[in-house]
Design a protein around this motif. Structure first.
Motif, PDB file in Angstrom:
ATOM      1  N   VAL A  40     -72.373 -16.079  22.702  1.00 54.00           N
ATOM      2  CA  VAL A  40     -72.354 -16.121  21.236  1.00 54.00           C
ATOM      3  C   VAL A  40     -71.059 -15.430  20.810  1.00 54.00           C
ATOM      4  CG1 VAL A  40     -73.507 -15.385  19.119  1.00 54.00           C
ATOM      5  CG2 VAL A  40     -74.871 -16.050  21.126  1.00 54.00           C
ATOM      6  N   HIS A  41     -70.255 -16.118  20.007  1.00 55.45           N
ATOM      7  CA  HIS A  41     -68.918 -15.598  19.693  1.00 55.45           C
ATOM      8  C   HIS A  41     -68.506 -15.986  18.279  1.00 55.45           C
ATOM      9  CE1 HIS A  41     -68.222 -19.751  21.116  1.00 55.45           C
ATOM     10  NE2 HIS A  41     -67.239 -19.766  20.233  1.00 55.45           N
ATOM     11  N   ASP A  42     -67.520 -15.277  17.767  1.00 55.62           N
ATOM     12  CA  ASP A  42     -66.931 -15.653  16.481  1.00 55.62           C
ATOM     13  C   ASP A  42     -65.504 -16.158  16.713  1.00 55.62           C
ATOM     14  OD1 ASP A  42     -65.450 -13.331  16.875  1.00 55.62           O
ATOM     15  OD2 ASP A  42     -66.454 -12.196  15.293  1.00 55.62           O
ATOM     16  N   HIS A  43     -64.835 -16.587  15.638  1.00 54.76           N
ATOM     17  CA  HIS A  43     -63.492 -17.160  15.731  1.00 54.76           C
ATOM     18  C   HIS A  43     -62.485 -16.443  14.837  1.00 54.76           C
ATOM     19  CE1 HIS A  43     -66.596 -20.152  16.534  1.00 54.76           C
ATOM     20  NE2 HIS A  43     -65.800 -20.602  17.449  1.00 54.76           N
ATOM     21  N   LEU A  44     -62.974 -15.893  13.745  1.00 49.78           N
ATOM     22  CA  LEU A  44     -62.145 -15.126  12.811  1.00 49.78           C
ATOM     23  C   LEU A  44     -61.044 -15.966  12.181  1.00 49.78           C
ATOM     24  CD1 LEU A  44     -61.857 -11.787  14.830  1.00 49.78           C
ATOM     25  CD2 LEU A  44     -63.611 -12.458  13.156  1.00 49.78           C
TER      26      LEU A  44
ATOM     27  N   ILE B 283     -62.533 -30.352  20.738  1.00 47.65           N
ATOM     28  CA  ILE B 283     -61.172 -30.114  20.261  1.00 47.65           C
ATOM     29  C   ILE B 283     -61.254 -29.142  19.090  1.00 47.65           C
ATOM     30  CG2 ILE B 283     -59.092 -31.157  19.314  1.00 47.65           C
ATOM     31  CD1 ILE B 283     -59.788 -32.033  22.215  1.00 47.65           C
ATOM     32  N   HIS B 284     -60.462 -28.094  19.185  1.00 49.16           N
ATOM     33  CA  HIS B 284     -60.472 -27.039  18.168  1.00 49.16           C
ATOM     34  C   HIS B 284     -59.111 -26.968  17.487  1.00 49.16           C
ATOM     35  CE1 HIS B 284     -64.115 -24.838  19.853  1.00 49.16           C
ATOM     36  NE2 HIS B 284     -63.907 -25.831  20.689  1.00 49.16           N
ATOM     37  N   LEU B 285     -59.140 -27.008  16.184  1.00 45.53           N
ATOM     38  CA  LEU B 285     -57.942 -26.781  15.376  1.00 45.53           C
ATOM     39  C   LEU B 285     -58.265 -25.585  14.498  1.00 45.53           C
ATOM     40  CD1 LEU B 285     -55.162 -27.839  14.237  1.00 45.53           C
ATOM     41  CD2 LEU B 285     -56.545 -28.935  12.453  1.00 45.53           C
TER      42      LEU B 285
ATOM     43  N   ILE C 123     -70.127 -17.706  13.623  1.00 43.26           N
ATOM     44  CA  ILE C 123     -70.692 -17.170  14.867  1.00 43.26           C
ATOM     45  C   ILE C 123     -71.600 -18.230  15.482  1.00 43.26           C
ATOM     46  CG2 ILE C 123     -72.085 -15.330  15.880  1.00 43.26           C
ATOM     47  CD1 ILE C 123     -71.345 -13.599  13.442  1.00 43.26           C
ATOM     48  N   HIS C 124     -71.272 -18.611  16.696  1.00 43.53           N
ATOM     49  CA  HIS C 124     -72.105 -19.649  17.314  1.00 43.53           C
ATOM     50  C   HIS C 124     -72.056 -19.564  18.834  1.00 43.53           C
ATOM     51  CE1 HIS C 124     -68.853 -23.046  17.786  1.00 43.53           C
ATOM     52  NE2 HIS C 124     -68.483 -21.923  18.318  1.00 43.53           N
ATOM     53  N   ARG C 125     -72.867 -20.431  19.432  1.00 45.90           N
ATOM     54  CA  ARG C 125     -72.859 -20.620  20.881  1.00 45.90           C
ATOM     55  C   ARG C 125     -73.005 -22.112  21.113  1.00 45.90           C
ATOM     56  NH1 ARG C 125     -76.887 -17.155  24.342  1.00 45.90           N
ATOM     57  NH2 ARG C 125     -78.504 -17.890  22.953  1.00 45.90           N
TER      58      ARG C 125
HETATM   59 FE   LIG Z   1     -66.577 -21.498  19.195  1.00 40.39          FE
END
Ligand SMILES: [Fe+2]
Length: 214
Positions: A108-112, A173-175, A159-161
Motif C-alpha cells: 500500500v503506497h502513495d504517490h504524492l 503506464i504511469h504519467l 493511496i492504493h495497492r
Molecule cells: Fe501506485
C-alpha cells in the motif's frame, strides 16, 4: 500546486531524460506539456490529456519488450519492475511502466503527485485507501482491464495497492507530475496503521544521491 505551475515550460528542457527515446514518446510528452500549460487545474489537465493517454494505452507497438519484464530485485518487492521511460529535467513529470507478475501485489503506497495511471496489459484489482485516524482504511476496490485508466488527484485516491489478477504479467503506464521512483513517499501497513518512508526506485535508472529529499 496549479497545473500551470507544474508544467509551465513547453517543449524540451535541459536535463530531460528520454530513456525510451522514440518519436511516439517525444510526441506524447510534448502534447502532455502543452495540455498542462493550457490547463487551470490538475483536474483540467488530466481531462485534457485523457484522449492522448487512451491512445497510448491502445497502441500495441510503442513499448519495447524489455519494459514489459518483471524485475526480481525491485524496490517494490514481488518481482515488480518499475521502468522509467521519461522524466523531465526539473523532475516535474515522469512516465514509467509498472510491471506486476501474476498474483504479485505492491505495498500500500502513495504517490504524492497528480497524474494518470492506466492498464496497458493484463488485469488488476486496485484497493484504494484513505487516511483514517493516523492509519489507513480501505475505501474502494475496483477491477481494471486492459485500456482502463484513472486520474490520481491527491489527496483523493492517492493511496492504493494493486495486484495482478491475469495469468500474465500486468503492465500499467504511469504519467505523474513528480519523479515518482526517486521521491521519498510512503508505504503503509493497513493492519497496524504503520507508515514508513518508501522509495521504490527504477529498475533501469539510478536515483542520484540526495534525490527526492525535498
Ligand atoms: Fe501506485
Amino acid at each position: 500546486m496549479t497545473a500551470r505551475r507544474a508544467g509551465s515550460r513547453l517543449g524540451a528542457m535541459d536535463g530531460d531524460e528520454f530513456v525510451l527515446d522514440t518519436p511516439v514518446v517525444r510526441a506524447f510528452v510534448a502534447d502532455v506539456r502543452a495540455a498542462i500549460a493550457a490547463a487551470d487545474s490538475p483536474a483540467a489537465a488530466c481531462d485534457a490529456i485523457r484522449p492522448r493517454f487512451a491512445a497510448l494505452l491502445a497502441d500495441d507497438d510503442w513499448l519495447p519488450q524489455r519494459y514489459r519484464e518483471s524485475a526480481p530485485e525491485s524496490g517494490m518487492g514481488g518481482g515488480i519492475g518499475q521502468w522509467l521511460l521519461f522524466r523531465a529535467g526539473d523532475r516535474s513529470l515522469s512516465l514509467f511502466a509498472l510491471v506486476v507478475p501474476p498474483a504479485a501485489q505492491t505495498p500500500v503506497h502513495d504517490h504524492l503527485a497528480w497524474g494518470l495511471v492506466g492498464l496497458y496489459r493484463g488485469t488488476q484489482d486496485e484497493e484504494i485507501y484513505g487516511e483514517d485516524g493516523g492509519g489507513v482504511a480501505l475505501r474502494e476496490r475496483r477491477a481494471l482491464r486492459t485500456g482502463d485508466f484513472y486520474a490520481l488527484l491527491p489527496p483523493r485516491d492517492d493511496i492504493h495497492r494493486v495486484r495482478t489478477t491475469s495469468s500474465d504479467t500486468s503492465v500499467s503506464i504511469h504519467l505523474l507530475t513528480n519523479d515518482t521512483g526517486c521521491v521519498w513517499r510512503h508505504a503503509f501497513e493497513p493492519e497496524s496503521g504503520e507508515r514508513r518512508p518508501f522509495r521504490s526506485g527504477y529498475v533501469n535508472v539510478p536515483c542520484g544521491e540526495g534525490d527526492g529529499d525535498g
